[in-house]
Design an enzyme around this catalytic site. Structure first.
Site, mmCIF file in Angstrom:
data_model
loop_
_atom_site.group_PDB
_atom_site.id
_atom_site.type_symbol
_atom_site.label_atom_id
_atom_site.label_comp_id
_atom_site.label_asym_id
_atom_site.label_seq_id
_atom_site.Cartn_x
_atom_site.Cartn_y
_atom_site.Cartn_z
ATOM 1 N N PHE A 149 0.814 -1.227 0.000
ATOM 2 C CA PHE A 149 0.000 0.000 0.000
ATOM 3 C C PHE A 149 0.841 1.267 0.000
ATOM 4 O O PHE A 149 0.374 2.328 -0.383
ATOM 5 C CB PHE A 149 -0.926 0.002 1.242
ATOM 6 N N ARG A 177 -5.711 -1.644 -0.261
ATOM 7 C CA ARG A 177 -5.954 -0.426 0.521
ATOM 8 C C ARG A 177 -6.038 0.826 -0.366
ATOM 9 O O ARG A 177 -6.743 1.772 -0.049
ATOM 10 C CB ARG A 177 -4.830 -0.207 1.523
ATOM 11 N N SER A 226 5.451 -7.014 3.245
ATOM 12 C CA SER A 226 6.051 -7.403 4.523
ATOM 13 C C SER A 226 6.796 -8.736 4.390
ATOM 14 O O SER A 226 6.498 -9.545 3.503
ATOM 15 C CB SER A 226 4.949 -7.505 5.581
ATOM 16 N N CYS A 281 9.589 1.820 3.505
ATOM 17 C CA CYS A 281 10.542 0.747 3.805
ATOM 18 C C CYS A 281 11.947 1.293 3.932
ATOM 19 O O CYS A 281 12.841 0.614 4.405
ATOM 20 C CB CYS A 281 10.498 -0.323 2.727
HETATM 21 P P1 NAD Z 1 1.621 -6.620 3.040
HETATM 22 O O1 NAD Z 1 2.664 -7.678 3.069
HETATM 23 O O2 NAD Z 1 0.544 -6.640 4.052
HETATM 24 O O3 NAD Z 1 0.883 -6.608 1.611
HETATM 25 C C1 NAD Z 1 1.603 -6.584 0.426
HETATM 26 C C2 NAD Z 1 0.779 -7.271 -0.656
HETATM 27 O O4 NAD Z 1 0.589 -8.645 -0.290
HETATM 28 C C3 NAD Z 1 -0.605 -6.678 -0.862
HETATM 29 O O5 NAD Z 1 -0.892 -6.645 -2.246
HETATM 30 C C4 NAD Z 1 -1.510 -7.648 -0.128
HETATM 31 O O6 NAD Z 1 -2.806 -7.731 -0.712
HETATM 32 C C5 NAD Z 1 -0.791 -8.970 -0.278
HETATM 33 N N1 NAD Z 1 -1.039 -9.877 0.851
HETATM 34 C C6 NAD Z 1 -1.286 -9.531 2.135
HETATM 35 N N2 NAD Z 1 -1.459 -10.626 2.884
HETATM 36 C C7 NAD Z 1 -1.317 -11.694 2.071
HETATM 37 C C8 NAD Z 1 -1.381 -13.105 2.272
HETATM 38 N N3 NAD Z 1 -1.622 -13.637 3.466
HETATM 39 N N4 NAD Z 1 -1.167 -13.903 1.210
HETATM 40 C C9 NAD Z 1 -0.917 -13.389 -0.001
HETATM 41 N N5 NAD Z 1 -0.858 -12.057 -0.238
HETATM 42 C C10 NAD Z 1 -1.048 -11.213 0.781
HETATM 43 O O7 NAD Z 1 2.415 -5.216 3.074
HETATM 44 P P2 NAD Z 1 1.815 -3.761 3.176
HETATM 45 O O8 NAD Z 1 1.282 -3.537 4.546
HETATM 46 O O9 NAD Z 1 0.941 -3.467 2.029
HETATM 47 O O10 NAD Z 1 3.160 -2.900 2.980
HETATM 48 C C11 NAD Z 1 4.033 -2.587 4.030
HETATM 49 C C12 NAD Z 1 5.218 -3.529 4.056
HETATM 50 O O11 NAD Z 1 5.908 -3.499 2.805
HETATM 51 C C13 NAD Z 1 6.271 -3.118 5.079
HETATM 52 O O12 NAD Z 1 6.743 -4.278 5.707
HETATM 53 C C14 NAD Z 1 7.366 -2.476 4.242
HETATM 54 O O13 NAD Z 1 8.652 -2.505 4.807
HETATM 55 C C15 NAD Z 1 7.298 -3.314 3.013
HETATM 56 N N6 NAD Z 1 7.902 -2.638 1.878
HETATM 57 C C16 NAD Z 1 9.099 -3.099 1.431
HETATM 58 C C17 NAD Z 1 9.719 -2.470 0.371
HETATM 59 C C18 NAD Z 1 11.035 -2.968 -0.140
HETATM 60 O O14 NAD Z 1 11.412 -2.591 -1.241
HETATM 61 N N7 NAD Z 1 11.744 -3.805 0.587
HETATM 62 C C19 NAD Z 1 9.103 -1.369 -0.240
HETATM 63 C C20 NAD Z 1 7.866 -0.938 0.237
HETATM 64 C C21 NAD Z 1 7.265 -1.585 1.303
#
Ligand code: NAD
Length: 499
Positions: A149, A177, A226, A281
């Site tokens: 998101f 979201r 995440s 992140c």
């Molecule tokens: P999230 O992991 O909750 O969701 C990411 C994606 O995964 C979304 O599209 C969501 O619909 C999907 N998802 C969620 N739960 C799932 C499940 N159980 N099974 C399959 N798919 C699922 O992350 P978020 O809250 O949207 O984003 C924040 C996180 O992203 C933080 O941990 C942040 O550090 C990380 N992030 C990392 C980077 C990087 O480049 N390393 C960049 C941006 C954000």
């Protein structure tokens, strides 16, 4: 109530699964739209359209493909304000920050306009007698990406720009979201001339993600989000023989050396710690001061800056430093973690608890928090908080500070603030973190370099954007060719004579 759609084969398509997720306005706490959550059948339909459209796109010469990207860039610039407004409305970040989100994605599209050059293969003339050898990079076919998101414009563009420039079709499963900007991007790309079916947006949750992971036709999966989900997607995608790259969570340390310019370090920390409400992140979430005196001097500069931060809705324009966090659940989790910090003995120097904004009492706003005397065993140190909460730690020596950062499970980004070139150089060489800033708090690489952390912040071999993306979204084919001699001699018109 607005009902959002999928974008499949060039059309906005209503969801048919009967399942929806609320899309909030984080500033007001109101539900502003509902987004459909795709079924397996809906995902499969998008894959079918992608499969039909992709060969023709791959056969379009790379220069023509690049021209579509060029037009897309100009449309992104044309619609920048509209995109930023839609992004802020669903995400909550400030308008300038939302425009930055679009801009950093746009820069990846610009880089991908170099596809004709980047896709040129290798050629060996006369590898043997009459034998030439050449390698080419070919598109994978149908590719997919799952995005978080917090950067609903930039991160989808990190993935689909190189994928499409390389001749692939791409299916985007954005965060539920804030799905509006990804839908707008797909529309704009088609306005630029992209054929239908090459970029599709299928909204959804785990059902849609699992449909991607288990679909035989999909060749590659990109994920940003995440760490627990990154691990799941990497393991499942690899087990299903897909090419997978997953980028996970972070806990980014900034080391402040005794010789650092404290005003500069404090300015850097407020921006990097509290910008976008800490929902980045690459946010700095841990400030490690080397020596008690350094810590005291830093806090003296830092506290007034944090106390004067302006928190508010994006509609206040440039007059706000950061906005609300994304959901009520995110807010509750951050508040819970802050409480563990207090309970476990950290000193809450700036207490943002109980923050409330007149007229926006139901919004997901959180006041800024600053902890001092944080230790490595505390939950606020071990966990990614993803909120406006900065932890200060006191290390006795540079080596202790380095070890702290190196022992943390996440290795996304880090920074050192110092005037000492030797310390900075040593830090950059030894730290086990993928992106390092020297007097730069958020060292996000530009589009023509690659983006990626180390350790538990990444699963896979290749980074995002830059040259790595062109490797990830293509596979190499090497041809060895021998043409028998004699063909070149053509017709013979004089009577043959013996030598
Ligand atoms: P999230 O992991 O909750 O969701 C990411 C994606 O995964 C979304 O599209 C969501 O619909 C999907 N998802 C969620 N739960 C799932 C499940 N159980 N099974 C399959 N798919 C699922 O992350 P978020 O809250 O949207 O984003 C924040 C996180 O992203 C933080 O941990 C942040 O550090 C990380 N992030 C990392 C980077 C990087 O480049 N390393 C960049 C941006 C954000």
């Amino acid at each position: 109530m607005q009902e959002l759609t999928h974008y499949i084969n060039g059309e906005h398509v209503k969801g048919t699964s009967g399942r929806f997720a609320d899309v909030m306005n984080p500033a007001t706490g109101d539900v502003q739209a509902q987004t459909p959550l795709a079924s397996v059948e809906e995902m499969n339909r998008a894959v079918d359209y992608a499969t039909a459209a992709q060969p023709k796109w791959a056969a379009t010469n790379p220069q023509r493909r690049a021209r579509v990207l060029m037009k897309f860039v100009s449309l992104l610039n044309r619609d920048m304000d509209k995109l930023a407004e839609a992004l802020s409305r669903e995400h909550g970040k400030t308008l300038p920050d939302a425009a930055g989100d679009v801009q950093r994605g746009l820069e990846v599209v610009e880089y991908c306009i170099g596809a004709p050059q980047l896709l040129k293969g290798d050629f060996t003339d006369s590898a043997g007698p009459g034998i030439d050898m050449y390698s080419m990079r070919q598109a994978l076919g149908v590719t997919a990406g799952i995005t978080p998101f917090n950067f609903p414009a930039m991160i989808p563009m990190w993935m689909f720009a190189p994928a499409i420039a390389c001749g692939n079709a791409f299916i985007l499963k954005p965060s539920e979201r804030d799905p509006s900007v990804p839908l707008m991007l797909a529309e704009l790309f088609e306005e630029a001339g992209l054929p239908k079916g090459i970029l599709q947006v299928v909204n959804g949750d785990k059902v849609a993600v699992d449909a991607i992971l288990h679909h035989d036709v999909i060749q590659s999966v990109g994920f940003v989000g995440s760490t627990p989900i990154a691990e799941y997607i990497y393991a499942t995608g690899c087990a299903n023989a897909k090419r997978v790259q997953c980028f996970g969570g972070a806990k980014n340390h900034m080391i402040i050396m005794p010789d650092a310019d404290m005003d500069q370090a404090a300015d850097a920390l407020v921006g990097a710690g509290y910008g976008a409400a800490g929902e980045r992140c690459m946010a700095i979430s841990v400030a490690v001061a080397v020596g008690d005196d350094t810590a005291d001097r830093l806090l003296e500069k830092l506290v007034p800056r944090i106390e004067s931060l302006k928190v508010g809705p994006y509609t206040s324009g440039n007059d706000v430093d950061y906005g609300p966090v994304v959901t009520a659940a995110a807010k509750a989790n951050i508040e819970r973690l802050v409480q563990t910090g207090v309970d476990q003995g950290a000193k809450l120097v700036v207490d943002g608890r109980g923050f409330s904004l007149q007229g926006y009492e139901n919004g997901f706003f959180i006041g800024p928090h600053l902890f001092d005397n944080v230790t490595a065993d505390m939950d606020i140190y071990k966990t990614e908080i993803f909120g406006p909460v900065l932890c200060t730690m006191r290390a006795k020596t540079y080596e202790d500070a380095l070890k702290l950062a190196m022992d943390h499970e996440y290795g996304n980004g880090t920074a050192i603030f110092t005037r000492d070139g030797d310390a900075a150089r040593d830090f950059a060489n030894r730290i086990n973190v993928g992106m390092v800033g020297i007097n730069v708090p958020i060292p996000v690489p530009l589009a023509y370099h690659t983006f990626g952390g180390w350790t538990m912040s990444v699963f896979g071999d290749l980074n995002q954007h830059g040259p790595d993306a062109f490797k990830f979204y293509t596979r190499t084919k090497t041809v060895t060719a021998r043409w028998p001699s004699g063909i070149k001699e053509g017709g013979e018109f004089s009577i043959p004579v013996m030598e």
